[in-house]
Design an enzyme around this catalytic site. Structure first.
Site, PDB file in Angstrom:
ATOM      1  N   HIS A   1      -4.322  15.144   0.253  1.00 17.24           N
ATOM      2  CA  HIS A   1      -3.544  15.132   1.503  1.00 17.24           C
ATOM      3  C   HIS A   1      -3.456  16.545   2.088  1.00 17.24           C
ATOM      4  CE1 HIS A   1      -1.510  11.687  -0.753  1.00 17.24           C
ATOM      5  NE2 HIS A   1      -1.930  11.089   0.336  1.00 17.24           N
TER       6      HIS A   1
ATOM      7  N   LYS B   1      -8.564  12.218  -6.289  1.00 10.99           N
ATOM      8  CA  LYS B   1      -7.102  12.330  -6.318  1.00 10.99           C
ATOM      9  C   LYS B   1      -6.495  11.152  -5.571  1.00 10.99           C
ATOM     10  CE  LYS B   1      -6.709  17.085  -7.268  1.00 10.99           C
ATOM     11  NZ  LYS B   1      -5.702  17.925  -7.864  1.00 10.99           N
TER      12      LYS B   1
END
Ligand code: AMP
Length: 282
Positions: free
Chosen positions: A37, A186
């Protein structure tokens, strides 16, 4: 860095930035932020004066038997990571703020074709939920551009088509997948894995790598390659959901003539569903 929870506050602050002639970048997320992110936020800060990260666990994109209630919510940690990454504004609305009349009464956005198959087949209604909330975020924030991860390859294709078809004046930018040292992509859902499952998890990426290497060497027996990979995953302890070699643009089954192919995969380890993908030019 400020955090706002209401649409009214968001609009007031963004109006001020726009009056100053500032460009706005948007990074939509469901929170529980990791380096993947944050890479999107950094990419947005490079290109825009103001970066808005939304944190909203969107109930519309979860199926009845999925992890809406247990999905990790870690706003304080997320705020600190975003501050360090140079984010300007966090928009963290409640479900009531976004869907005041409830989900059943909400107008929805349906994106044909690229939404079908793969995750669209396994998670009915998922991409309708994604396209609806992202179109609403585009209207709420009115960004110049928005950044999405290639980790969710089909989602990126759905959002690109939605923006194109609905003439939404937002540039959609894709960002590469950030991985752990052992190759595992991830993901907020990696936190659900037991120690044993975590040790098996990188096999998904390795299966994608093996398949991509075979494709790069010229193999075109796509179904055999898909079966081989599914067998590898099953042997390692996964329950494969799908492992599909597709045309990177249309997400339709690969043909020998396609110049770029993407391998899309989803598989369960216990109750945790992991997804990943890799592309190859030929
Ligand atoms: P999520 O919070 O999982 O809905 O993801 C929010 C955004 O982050 C989406 O655009 C995802 O594709 C992106 N994203 C999630 N994981 C990664 C990753 N490992 N690398 C890059 N982008 C990611």
């Amino acid at each position: 860095m400020r955090t706002v929870h209401s649409l009214k506050e968001l609009r007031t602050i963004l109006r001020g930035y726009r009056q100053q002639g500032k460009t706005i970048g948007l990074v939509p997320t469901m929170g529980n932020l990791h380096d993947g992110h944050i890479s999107l936020v950094r990419k947005a800060t490079e290109a825009a004066d103001v970066v808005v990260t939304s944190i909203f666990v969107n109930p519309m994109q979860f199926g009845a038997n999925e992890d809406l209630d247990t999905y990790p919510r870690t706003l304080a940690d997320d705020q600190e990571k975003l501050r360090l990454a140079g984010n300007t504004l966090v928009f963290a609305p409640t479900a009531e703020e976004i869907y005041p009349e409830g989900l059943a009464r909400q107008t929805r956005v349906v994106v044909p074709e690229v939404s079908e198959g793969h995750c669209g087949a396994s998670r009915p209604g998922h991409f309708e939920g994604v396209a609806t909330v992202v179109s609403m975020l585009f209207n709420m924030v009115q960004p110049d551009f928005a950044v999405f991860g290639e980790k969710d390859f089909q989602q990126l294709a759905v959002i690109r088509k939605m923006a194109r078809d609905l003439l939404i004046p937002v540039e959609v930018i894709g960002a590469p997948t950030v991985r752990e040292a052992d190759g595992l992509a991830k993901s907020s859902r990696n936190g659900y894995l037991s120690e044993e499952e975590r040790a098996i998890a990188p096999t998904l990426y390795r299966a994608l790598e093996t398949t991509v290497a075979e494709l790069a060497s010229g193999r075109t027996d796509f179904e055999a390659l898909e079966t081989e990979a599914q067998q590898t995953l099953t042997g390692a302890g996964f329950r494969p959901d799908y492992f599909n070699i597709v045309n990177s643009q249309t997400l339709k089954p690969a043909t020998a003539e396609d110049p770029e192919l993407t391998v899309l995969a989803a598989a369960f380890l216990g109750t945790t569903r992991l997804i990943d993908n890799l592309s190859v030019r030929r």
